[in-house]
Design a protein around this motif. Structure first.
Motif, short mmCIF file in Angstrom:
data_model
loop_
_atom_site.label_atom_id
_atom_site.label_comp_id
_atom_site.label_asym_id
_atom_site.label_seq_id
_atom_site.Cartn_x
_atom_site.Cartn_y
_atom_site.Cartn_z
N VAL A 38 60.97 51.80 40.06
CA VAL A 38 60.18 50.57 40.07
C VAL A 38 58.78 50.81 39.51
N ASP A 39 58.37 52.08 39.41
CA ASP A 39 56.97 52.39 39.08
C ASP A 39 56.59 52.10 37.63
N LYS A 40 57.57 51.88 36.75
CA LYS A 40 57.20 51.56 35.37
C LYS A 40 56.75 50.11 35.22
N GLN A 41 56.93 49.31 36.28
CA GLN A 41 56.39 47.95 36.26
C GLN A 41 54.93 48.02 36.71
N PRO A 42 53.99 47.53 35.91
CA PRO A 42 52.57 47.66 36.27
C PRO A 42 52.23 47.15 37.65
N LEU A 43 52.82 46.03 38.10
CA LEU A 43 52.43 45.50 39.41
C LEU A 43 52.97 46.35 40.56
N ALA A 44 54.00 47.17 40.29
CA ALA A 44 54.48 48.10 41.31
C ALA A 44 53.74 49.43 41.23
N LYS A 45 53.45 49.87 40.02
CA LYS A 45 52.69 51.11 39.84
C LYS A 45 51.29 50.96 40.39
N ASP A 46 50.68 49.80 40.17
CA ASP A 46 49.32 49.53 40.64
C ASP A 46 49.25 48.08 41.11
N PRO A 47 49.53 47.81 42.39
CA PRO A 47 49.50 46.43 42.88
C PRO A 47 48.16 45.73 42.65
N ASN A 48 47.09 46.49 42.43
CA ASN A 48 45.79 45.88 42.14
C ASN A 48 45.65 45.42 40.69
N CYS A 49 46.73 45.56 39.89
CA CYS A 49 46.60 45.15 38.48
C CYS A 49 46.34 43.66 38.36
N PHE A 50 46.78 42.86 39.34
CA PHE A 50 46.47 41.44 39.33
C PHE A 50 44.97 41.22 39.45
N VAL A 51 44.35 41.88 40.42
CA VAL A 51 42.90 41.76 40.62
C VAL A 51 42.16 42.26 39.39
N ARG A 52 42.64 43.36 38.82
CA ARG A 52 41.99 43.91 37.61
C ARG A 52 42.07 42.91 36.46
N GLU A 53 43.16 42.13 36.39
CA GLU A 53 43.26 41.12 35.35
C GLU A 53 42.25 40.00 35.56
N LEU A 54 42.00 39.61 36.80
CA LEU A 54 40.97 38.60 37.06
C LEU A 54 39.61 39.10 36.59
N VAL A 55 39.29 40.34 36.92
CA VAL A 55 38.01 40.92 36.51
C VAL A 55 37.93 41.02 34.99
N SER A 56 39.03 41.43 34.36
CA SER A 56 39.07 41.55 32.90
C SER A 56 38.94 40.19 32.22
N ALA A 57 39.58 39.18 32.80
CA ALA A 57 39.50 37.83 32.22
C ALA A 57 38.07 37.32 32.26
N TYR A 58 37.37 37.57 33.34
CA TYR A 58 35.97 37.14 33.44
C TYR A 58 35.12 37.87 32.39
N ARG A 59 35.34 39.16 32.26
CA ARG A 59 34.57 39.94 31.28
C ARG A 59 34.84 39.44 29.85
N ALA A 60 36.11 39.11 29.56
CA ALA A 60 36.46 38.62 28.23
C ALA A 60 35.82 37.27 27.94
N ALA A 61 35.69 36.44 28.96
CA ALA A 61 35.13 35.10 28.77
C ALA A 61 33.61 35.08 28.70
N THR A 62 32.95 36.06 29.35
CA THR A 62 31.50 35.99 29.49
C THR A 62 30.74 37.21 28.98
#
Length: 466
Positions: A181-205
Motif C-alpha cells: 500500500v505504501d506506493k500510494q502517496p496518501l498511504a506512504k504519507d497521510p499528511n500529503c493532503f495537508v501538504r497539498e493545501l500548503v502547496s496550493a496556497y504557496r502556488a496562489a500567493t
C-alpha cells in the motif's frame, strides 16, 4: 494529453479478476469462511480495534474498514493513475467552457443566480486541487468515471492512515502474498493532503501559509475535520474549524469570529445548504473575489462536482470544444450522461432520440441521479428498480435537476461486512484521489446496495498493489 489507449486492463468481478493475487484472496476467503471463519473474524476484530484506537471514525460511527483488500496489479494501477490525472486536466477545460457557453450553463439551472461567483476562476491550474473520482471498470476494461467529487470528498486523510494500519495487522487472507500500500502517496504519507493545501496556497500567493480554516455549516459533514485541523497545526499553520456564518468580509480580508485574518479555507459542507442562506453571503463573496484562497473554488464546489458535468463531456453538442485526444478519452472513460429534460438528443450510439421516451424504454441500461445530491440520495439503478417507481422518478426528474447515465456494471467481491458480521458477495468499485493534479491513492467501496456509499452501510476495502 495521453492515457492508455491500447486494450484496457482486466475487468472487475463478474468478469476476469483484476489481479491473480485478488483471485487468490477471493478463493482463500471463501475457503476460510467455510472451514475456519473464527480466524477471519479474529483478524477483522483486531483491525477494527486498531482503526478505532487510531482515532478514525465516520461521523462518530466505526470506520468500516474491511480485512479483505482489493488487490490490483501495476497495469491497472497505472491505467487508473493516467486516467485520473488526465480527467483533472479535462475539468479545467470544462470549467472554462462553462464560463463562456450559455448552452453549457443551461445544464446547471440551480446555480444560475450564482454565476457571478462561479465564473471568477483562479489563475492557478489545476483548478481542482483536491478531488476523488469515483468509478467502475467497464466491460471493455477501461475505467469509467461516474462521479467527480470535486467538493470536499471524504477519506482524504483517514484512508491513508487506514491502509497503514491494515498493512500491520496479521492477515490470513494475504499471508504469503506480496501486497503493497505504501506506493500510494496518501498511504506512504497521510499528511500529503495537508501538504497539498500548503502547496496550493504557496502556488496562489507566493507566500507561506500561516492561518487556515476548515469551514462547516449547520454542524453537518464533520467527518475528518479533526484530522485536517490537527494536520495543519502539525505543520505550523494556525488552523481552526469555523461555521460559515461566523466569518466576515473586511477591508483587511476574511476574518473569523476572533478577528484573525484567514488565509486559506477548505470546505467541508453540503453546497446546497449555502446557496440560499443570507448568513453565507460574506463568505461566498470573499472566496469568489479571491480575498482568501479557497480549496476548491466555487466552480469546483458547484459546477464541476455536479453530475451534469459528465453530460457536458459526453454530449456531442460540445465536442468541438475538445481536442481529438480529449474526445477519444471521453469516449473511453465517461459514460453517456444527459440532463433529464424533454427534447431530442443522441443515445450512446449517437442516434437521435427523444430523451424522456428513451429513459422510459431503456430502464435496465440506465441510472437516474439527482444532479447535485450526495451520498447516493435518491439514486435509482434501473435494473433493480420496479417499473412503477421508475415511471414516478422520470416525472420527478423532468421537473428538477436530475441526470440519466449509462449503467456500468459494478465489480463483485466476497467481503467481510463488519456491521452485520457477515461474509457475503458485495458490489464494489474503485475510486481515485487526486491532489494537485497527481494521483494520491485509491479506495474501494463495497456494498450490498447497487448504490455504493459508506453512508448507506457500505464498507471500505484497502487497495493494495501486487
Amino acid at each position: 494529453m495521453t492515457t492508455q489507449m491500447g486494450p484496457g486492463p482486466a475487468a472487475l468481478a463478474t468478469g476476469p479478476a483484476i489481479s491473480e493475487a485478488d483471485a487468490q484472496i477471493e478463493r482463500r476467503l471463501c475457503e476460510l469462511a467455510t472451514c475456519d471463519s473464527a480466524s477471519i473474524w479474529e483478524a477483522q476484530d483486531e483491525l477494527s480495534s486498531a482503526i478505532a484506537e487510531a482515532g478514525m471514525h465516520f461521523e462518530e460511527r466505526a470506520y468500516p474498514v474491511c480485512l479483505r483488500p482489493l488487490a490490483i496489479d501495476w497495469g491497472l494501477a497505472n491505467h487508473l493513475s493516467d486516467t485520473a490525472e488526465v480527467m483533472v486536466k479535462l475539468l479545467d477545460v470544462a470549467a472554462e467552457l462553462y464560463c463562456c457557453n450559455e448552452d453549457v450553463q443551461a445544464l446547471f439551472p440551480s446555480y444560475k443566480h450564482l454565476r457571478h461567483l462561479i465564473t471568477c476562476l483562479p489563475q492557478h491550474r489545476p483548478i481542482v486541487r483536491i478531488c476523488r473520482l469515483d468509478g467502475l471498470i467497464g466491460d471493455d476494461g477501461y475505467y469509467k468515471i461516474i462521479e467527480t467529487n470535486t467538493g470536499g470528498p471524504g477519506g482524504v486523510i483517514q484512508n491513508g492512515i487506514a491502509a497503514k494500519v491494515w498493512s500491520r495487522i496479521p492477515n490470513p487472507l494475504t499471508h504469503g502474498l506480496s501486497l503493497d500500500v505504501d506506493k500510494q502517496p496518501l498511504a506512504k504519507d497521510p499528511n500529503c493532503f495537508v501538504r497539498e493545501l500548503v502547496s496550493a496556497y504557496r502556488a496562489a500567493t507566493a507566500r507561506e501559509l500561516r492561518t487556515a480554516a476548515v469551514v462547516n455549516f449547520l454542524g453537518r459533514y464533520k467527518n475528518e475535520v479533526d484530522w485536517i485541523v490537527n494536520g495543519l497545526r502539525d505543520v505550523g499553520v494556525k488552523a481552526t474549524l469555523l461555521d460559515i456564518g461566523t466569518m466576515k468580509r473586511t477591508p483587511r480580508g476574511l476574518v473569523g469570529s476572533n478577528g484573525d485574518i484567514i488565509e486559506l479555507v477548505y470546505n467541508k459542507l453540503d453546497v446546497r445548504d449555502v446557496i440560499e442562506s443570507a448568513r453565507c453571503t460574506d463568505y461566498l463573496d470573499a472566496c469568489a473575489a479571491q480575498e482568501v484562497v479557497s480549496i476548491n473554488p466555487w466552480i469546483a464546489e458547484w459546477v464541476l462536482s455536479d453530475k451534469a458535468i459528465l453530460a457536458v463531456l459526453s454530449d456531442d453538442r460540445f465536442s468541438s470544444n475538445f481536442s481529438v485526444e480529449q474526445i477519444e478519452f471521453i469516449a473511453r472513460h465517461i459514460p453517456w450522461t444527459r440532463l433529464v429534460r424533454a427534447g431530442v438528443t443522441t443515445d450512446p450510439e449517437r442516434q437521435q432520440i427523444e430523451l424522456i421516451g428513451y429513459i422510459r424504454e431503456n430502464k435496465s441500461n440506465l441510472v437516474l441521479k439527482p444532479s447535485n445530491a450526495t451520498r447516493g440520495e435518491h439514486v435509482l439503478v434501473g435494473r433493480v428498480t420496479s417499473s412503477t417507481v421508475w415511471e414516478e422518478h422520470i416525472d420527478r426528474a423532468a421537473r428538477s435537476p436530475y441526470v440519466v447515465q449509462e449503467y456500468v456494471r459494478p465489480g463483485e467481491v466476497t467481503a467481510l461486512h463488519p456491521p452485520s458480521r457477515s461474509i457475503k458477495k458485495m458490489l464494489c468499485g474503485i475510486d481515485c484521489y487526486v491532489f494537485g493534479g497527481r494521483l494520491a491513492g485509491f479506495q474501494s467501496r463495497a456494498s450490498f446496495d447497487a448504490v455504493m456509499n459508506v453512508g448507506r452501510s457500505g464498507i471500505l476495502l484497502p487497495v493494495a498493489t501486487d
